[in-house]
Write a protein that holds these residues in place. Structure first.
Motif, PDB file in Angstrom:
ATOM      1  N   ARG A  27     -35.736  24.100 -21.098  1.00 31.65           N
ATOM      2  CA  ARG A  27     -34.967  23.428 -22.157  1.00 31.65           C
ATOM      3  C   ARG A  27     -35.588  22.075 -22.500  1.00 31.65           C
ATOM      4  O   ARG A  27     -35.694  21.724 -23.668  1.00 31.65           O
ATOM      5  CB  ARG A  27     -33.518  23.235 -21.727  1.00 31.65           C
ATOM      6  CG  ARG A  27     -32.742  24.528 -21.645  1.00 31.65           C
ATOM      7  CD  ARG A  27     -31.322  24.274 -21.141  1.00 31.65           C
ATOM      8  NE  ARG A  27     -30.654  25.505 -20.805  1.00 31.65           N
ATOM      9  CZ  ARG A  27     -30.027  26.289 -21.664  1.00 31.65           C
ATOM     10  NH1 ARG A  27     -29.990  25.977 -22.934  1.00 31.65           N
ATOM     11  NH2 ARG A  27     -29.438  27.398 -21.255  1.00 31.65           N
ATOM     12  N   LEU A  28     -35.994  21.331 -21.472  1.00 30.27           N
ATOM     13  CA  LEU A  28     -36.534  19.994 -21.698  1.00 30.27           C
ATOM     14  C   LEU A  28     -37.946  20.024 -22.263  1.00 30.27           C
ATOM     15  O   LEU A  28     -38.391  19.056 -22.862  1.00 30.27           O
ATOM     16  CB  LEU A  28     -36.477  19.175 -20.409  1.00 30.27           C
ATOM     17  CG  LEU A  28     -35.054  18.856 -19.923  1.00 30.27           C
ATOM     18  CD1 LEU A  28     -35.100  18.132 -18.588  1.00 30.27           C
ATOM     19  CD2 LEU A  28     -34.298  18.052 -20.967  1.00 30.27           C
ATOM     20  N   GLU A  32     -36.357  16.412 -26.006  1.00 29.97           N
ATOM     21  CA  GLU A  32     -35.570  15.476 -25.206  1.00 29.97           C
ATOM     22  C   GLU A  32     -34.083  15.813 -25.299  1.00 29.97           C
ATOM     23  O   GLU A  32     -33.591  16.231 -26.343  1.00 29.97           O
ATOM     24  CB  GLU A  32     -35.822  14.057 -25.724  1.00 29.97           C
ATOM     25  CG  GLU A  32     -35.221  12.977 -24.875  1.00 29.97           C
ATOM     26  CD  GLU A  32     -35.648  11.593 -25.362  1.00 29.97           C
ATOM     27  OE1 GLU A  32     -36.341  10.912 -24.611  1.00 29.97           O
ATOM     28  OE2 GLU A  32     -35.284  11.237 -26.508  1.00 29.97           O
ATOM     29  N   SER A  33     -33.393  15.608 -24.184  1.00 30.66           N
ATOM     30  CA  SER A  33     -31.957  15.868 -24.142  1.00 30.66           C
ATOM     31  C   SER A  33     -31.313  14.905 -23.156  1.00 30.66           C
ATOM     32  O   SER A  33     -31.937  14.502 -22.175  1.00 30.66           O
ATOM     33  CB  SER A  33     -31.696  17.306 -23.688  1.00 30.66           C
ATOM     34  OG  SER A  33     -30.310  17.542 -23.534  1.00 30.66           O
ATOM     35  N   SER A  34     -30.074  14.570 -23.428  1.00 29.53           N
ATOM     36  CA  SER A  34     -29.344  13.783 -22.438  1.00 29.53           C
ATOM     37  C   SER A  34     -28.933  14.721 -21.306  1.00 29.53           C
ATOM     38  O   SER A  34     -28.688  15.909 -21.523  1.00 29.53           O
ATOM     39  CB  SER A  34     -28.114  13.122 -23.063  1.00 29.53           C
ATOM     40  OG  SER A  34     -27.138  14.084 -23.370  1.00 29.53           O
ATOM     41  N   ALA A  37     -25.652  16.265 -21.857  1.00 29.68           N
ATOM     42  CA  ALA A  37     -25.629  17.397 -22.788  1.00 29.68           C
ATOM     43  C   ALA A  37     -26.074  18.689 -22.102  1.00 29.68           C
ATOM     44  O   ALA A  37     -25.689  19.783 -22.517  1.00 29.68           O
ATOM     45  CB  ALA A  37     -26.519  17.114 -23.992  1.00 29.68           C
ATOM     46  N   LEU A  38     -26.885  18.560 -21.052  1.00 31.53           N
ATOM     47  CA  LEU A  38     -27.337  19.743 -20.315  1.00 31.53           C
ATOM     48  C   LEU A  38     -26.228  20.313 -19.429  1.00 31.53           C
ATOM     49  O   LEU A  38     -26.136  21.530 -19.256  1.00 31.53           O
ATOM     50  CB  LEU A  38     -28.527  19.391 -19.412  1.00 31.53           C
ATOM     51  CG  LEU A  38     -29.851  19.096 -20.081  1.00 31.53           C
ATOM     52  CD1 LEU A  38     -30.841  18.546 -19.064  1.00 31.53           C
ATOM     53  CD2 LEU A  38     -30.399  20.345 -20.744  1.00 31.53           C
ATOM     54  N   GLU A  70     -26.839   6.203 -21.360  1.00 35.47           N
ATOM     55  CA  GLU A  70     -27.232   7.612 -21.337  1.00 35.47           C
ATOM     56  C   GLU A  70     -28.634   7.801 -20.758  1.00 35.47           C
ATOM     57  O   GLU A  70     -29.558   7.066 -21.092  1.00 35.47           O
ATOM     58  CB  GLU A  70     -27.191   8.130 -22.774  1.00 35.47           C
ATOM     59  CG  GLU A  70     -27.175   9.608 -22.912  1.00 35.47           C
ATOM     60  CD  GLU A  70     -26.864   9.995 -24.348  1.00 35.47           C
ATOM     61  OE1 GLU A  70     -26.072  10.916 -24.522  1.00 35.47           O
ATOM     62  OE2 GLU A  70     -27.417   9.388 -25.277  1.00 35.47           O
ATOM     63  N   LEU A  72     -31.834  10.072 -20.781  1.00 36.14           N
ATOM     64  CA  LEU A  72     -32.500  11.095 -21.587  1.00 36.14           C
ATOM     65  C   LEU A  72     -33.687  11.635 -20.809  1.00 36.14           C
ATOM     66  O   LEU A  72     -34.414  10.878 -20.166  1.00 36.14           O
ATOM     67  CB  LEU A  72     -32.975  10.500 -22.910  1.00 36.14           C
ATOM     68  CG  LEU A  72     -31.875   9.956 -23.814  1.00 36.14           C
ATOM     69  CD1 LEU A  72     -32.479   9.208 -24.988  1.00 36.14           C
ATOM     70  CD2 LEU A  72     -30.979  11.081 -24.308  1.00 36.14           C
ATOM     71  N   ARG A  74     -37.052  14.535 -20.762  1.00 30.10           N
ATOM     72  CA  ARG A  74     -37.978  15.346 -21.561  1.00 30.10           C
ATOM     73  C   ARG A  74     -38.962  16.000 -20.596  1.00 30.10           C
ATOM     74  O   ARG A  74     -39.429  15.376 -19.654  1.00 30.10           O
ATOM     75  CB  ARG A  74     -38.723  14.451 -22.533  1.00 30.10           C
ATOM     76  CG  ARG A  74     -39.851  15.156 -23.297  1.00 30.10           C
ATOM     77  CD  ARG A  74     -40.629  14.207 -24.182  1.00 30.10           C
ATOM     78  NE  ARG A  74     -39.796  13.568 -25.177  1.00 30.10           N
ATOM     79  CZ  ARG A  74     -39.473  14.108 -26.358  1.00 30.10           C
ATOM     80  NH1 ARG A  74     -39.909  15.293 -26.677  1.00 30.10           N
ATOM     81  NH2 ARG A  74     -38.727  13.453 -27.209  1.00 30.10           N
TER      82      ARG A  74
END
Length: 122
Positions: A27-28, A32-34, A37-38, A70, A72, A74
């Protein structure tokens, strides 16, 4: 004495040994994702997901940064390429071992056939 490369290799294999971490990494690598959120994507707490991301980060497969409160994350494409390269090297090494074993087995079978042929001729 262990080298930094060996330690990093061990960390990469440890990180990739877990199915959830492999999925998080996939997914990463997509962007990029917090970490928050994952978390809903997995049947575990935010803390558990954070721990998985931290393992990936220690292995160098993921980078993290802060945006306010937050976290983040990646995926590091180059680190994953490096890990894939290592796996290809190990695969080649094992193929070489298997080829030598096959050669020994074939030689042993040929030797048995030769002995059996001599017994039948007498």
């Amino acid at each position: 004495m262990r080298t930094p490369t060996e330690d990093r290799t061990d960390a990469v294999f440890h990180a990739l040994s877990d199915r959830t971490r492999r999925d998080i990494l996939r997914r990463l690598l997509g962007g990029e994702s917090s970490v928050s959120a994952l978390a809903p994507m997995y049947e575990m707490s935010l803390t558990a997901v954070q721990k998985h991301v931290n393992v990936l980060e220690r292995a160098g497969l993921v980078t993290k940064r802060r945006r306010g409160r937050e976290a983040l994350a990646r995926g590091d494409v180059e680190a994953v390429r490096s890990a894939a390269h290592l796996l290809r090297e190990l695969e080649e090494l094992w193929r070489g071992h298997v080829s030598r074993i096959d050669g020994l087995v074939d030689a042993g079978s040929q030797e048995e056939d030769d002995h059996a042929g001599h017994r039948h001729q007498h």
